[in-house]
Write a protein that holds these residues in place. Sequence first.
Motif, PDB file in Angstrom:
ATOM      1  N   GLN A 249      -9.701  -7.879   3.095  1.00  0.00           N
ATOM      2  CA  GLN A 249      -8.745  -8.497   4.019  1.00  0.00           C
ATOM      3  C   GLN A 249      -8.735 -10.000   3.836  1.00  0.00           C
ATOM      4  O   GLN A 249      -9.796 -10.620   3.726  1.00  0.00           O
ATOM      5  N   HIS A 250      -7.548 -10.575   3.796  1.00  0.00           N
ATOM      6  CA  HIS A 250      -7.389 -12.022   3.785  1.00  0.00           C
ATOM      7  C   HIS A 250      -7.207 -12.441   5.240  1.00  0.00           C
ATOM      8  O   HIS A 250      -6.132 -12.278   5.824  1.00  0.00           O
ATOM      9  N   SER A 251      -8.279 -12.945   5.842  1.00  0.00           N
ATOM     10  CA  SER A 251      -8.249 -13.204   7.279  1.00  0.00           C
ATOM     11  C   SER A 251      -9.291 -14.257   7.637  1.00  0.00           C
ATOM     12  O   SER A 251     -10.284 -14.448   6.930  1.00  0.00           O
ATOM     13  N   ALA A 252      -9.055 -14.934   8.748  1.00  0.00           N
ATOM     14  CA  ALA A 252     -10.019 -15.911   9.251  1.00  0.00           C
ATOM     15  C   ALA A 252     -10.935 -15.305  10.302  1.00  0.00           C
ATOM     16  O   ALA A 252     -11.970 -15.877  10.627  1.00  0.00           O
ATOM     17  N   GLN A 253     -10.555 -14.159  10.861  1.00  0.00           N
ATOM     18  CA  GLN A 253     -11.334 -13.534  11.912  1.00  0.00           C
ATOM     19  C   GLN A 253     -11.788 -12.147  11.488  1.00  0.00           C
ATOM     20  O   GLN A 253     -11.046 -11.410  10.842  1.00  0.00           O
ATOM     21  N   PRO A 254     -13.026 -11.780  11.832  1.00  0.00           N
ATOM     22  CA  PRO A 254     -13.506 -10.448  11.495  1.00  0.00           C
ATOM     23  C   PRO A 254     -12.674  -9.365  12.170  1.00  0.00           C
ATOM     24  O   PRO A 254     -12.093  -9.576  13.233  1.00  0.00           O
ATOM     25  N   THR A 255     -12.607  -8.219  11.538  1.00  0.00           N
ATOM     26  CA  THR A 255     -11.906  -7.063  12.083  1.00  0.00           C
ATOM     27  C   THR A 255     -12.542  -6.612  13.398  1.00  0.00           C
ATOM     28  O   THR A 255     -13.652  -7.007  13.728  1.00  0.00           O
ATOM     29  N   GLY A 256     -11.856  -5.745  14.129  1.00  0.00           N
ATOM     30  CA  GLY A 256     -12.393  -5.248  15.390  1.00  0.00           C
ATOM     31  C   GLY A 256     -13.385  -4.117  15.241  1.00  0.00           C
ATOM     32  O   GLY A 256     -13.939  -3.637  16.228  1.00  0.00           O
ATOM     33  N   GLU A 257     -13.633  -3.658  14.012  1.00  0.00           N
ATOM     34  CA  GLU A 257     -14.578  -2.572  13.783  1.00  0.00           C
ATOM     35  C   GLU A 257     -16.017  -3.060  13.923  1.00  0.00           C
ATOM     36  O   GLU A 257     -16.275  -4.257  13.962  1.00  0.00           O
ATOM     37  N   THR A 258     -16.942  -2.112  13.976  1.00  0.00           N
ATOM     38  CA  THR A 258     -18.359  -2.459  13.927  1.00  0.00           C
ATOM     39  C   THR A 258     -18.993  -1.808  12.695  1.00  0.00           C
ATOM     40  O   THR A 258     -18.497  -0.796  12.193  1.00  0.00           O
ATOM     41  N   PHE A 259     -20.104  -2.400  12.228  1.00  0.00           N
ATOM     42  CA  PHE A 259     -20.720  -1.971  10.975  1.00  0.00           C
ATOM     43  C   PHE A 259     -22.236  -1.916  11.152  1.00  0.00           C
ATOM     44  O   PHE A 259     -22.821  -2.681  11.906  1.00  0.00           O
ATOM     45  N   GLU A 260     -22.852  -1.026  10.388  1.00  0.00           N
ATOM     46  CA  GLU A 260     -24.306  -0.886  10.457  1.00  0.00           C
ATOM     47  C   GLU A 260     -25.007  -2.074   9.794  1.00  0.00           C
ATOM     48  O   GLU A 260     -26.119  -2.425  10.177  1.00  0.00           O
TER      49      GLU A 260
END
Length: 300
Positions: free
Chosen positions: A219-230
């Motif tokens: 993703q080309h983005s300045a903010q992290p996605t709304g998902e969560t990761f281990e």
Amino acid sequence: MWISVTLQADADKAEALSDALMEAGALSVSIEDADAGTEAETPQFGEPGHLPTSLWAHSKVIALFDGDTGGETLAAMLGEAASAAGFAAVPPFSTETVAEQNWVQLTQSQFDPIRITDRMWIVPSWHEAPDADAINIELDPGMAFGTGSHPTTRLCLEWLCDTVTPGCSVLDYGCGSGILGIAAARLGAGDVLGIDIDEKAVEAARDNAERNRVRLRLQHSAQPTGETFECVVANILTNPLCVLAPAIAARVAPGGQVALSGVLESQAEQVIEAWAPFITLRAGATLEGWVRLEGRRPGP
């Protein structure tokens, strides 16, 4: 053949002289620390929005000219540039002849395979893998940050080797070349997302992922996605790590782990304090003055 001219200049005039030399006909110009390699050498660390306020107190401006440039013509060009930059006379300088070379071959010779751990190597495409049984990530030096040679990248790669488990989810915030995401995928992660604010970095990460035959979501983005990761890894810099602490910490799943780098040892407490309301961090490892901070979000 080319002619390389090295001129001495203080910080307040180095950039002006550099610009003037280009206007006068130089093919290229660079500015370096005149005290490099001595006790007076001054490293500079710039962060987005917080660039160094000045160059080195003692700088050297290196200009490259066509090899056919005659002595009188060169002297006139240097005089014109010095005058335009506000010098009363041409500052002290030296010249040397630069021979024609195979620059691609010369550049490639400077990059050898990099051992991360016994099970992982970073291998430029023009080299054979030193250990065919290891995880060999093919990566060439390019525009995007992350070839495995920088201490912060090595610190994060070592953490991934110790942390990634088969099928786990991984977020690489500030993915650069994609090296950390690729490593996670090769280590068995099931879902890997790379995010970067630089579109060129995202393109480089996509190309490198294809070369290594792994699948990354990018993703080309300045903010992290709304998902969560281990597993969440962010190899950026101190200021953005502090500013983005709430956003990045929120992407760590309950029970999940996070590793942060791009942090000098002297800056570690600043980052730990910024993250304290969200995740407790500790120094996990250091390398050449850089530190990797680690933490775990409490489980449900």
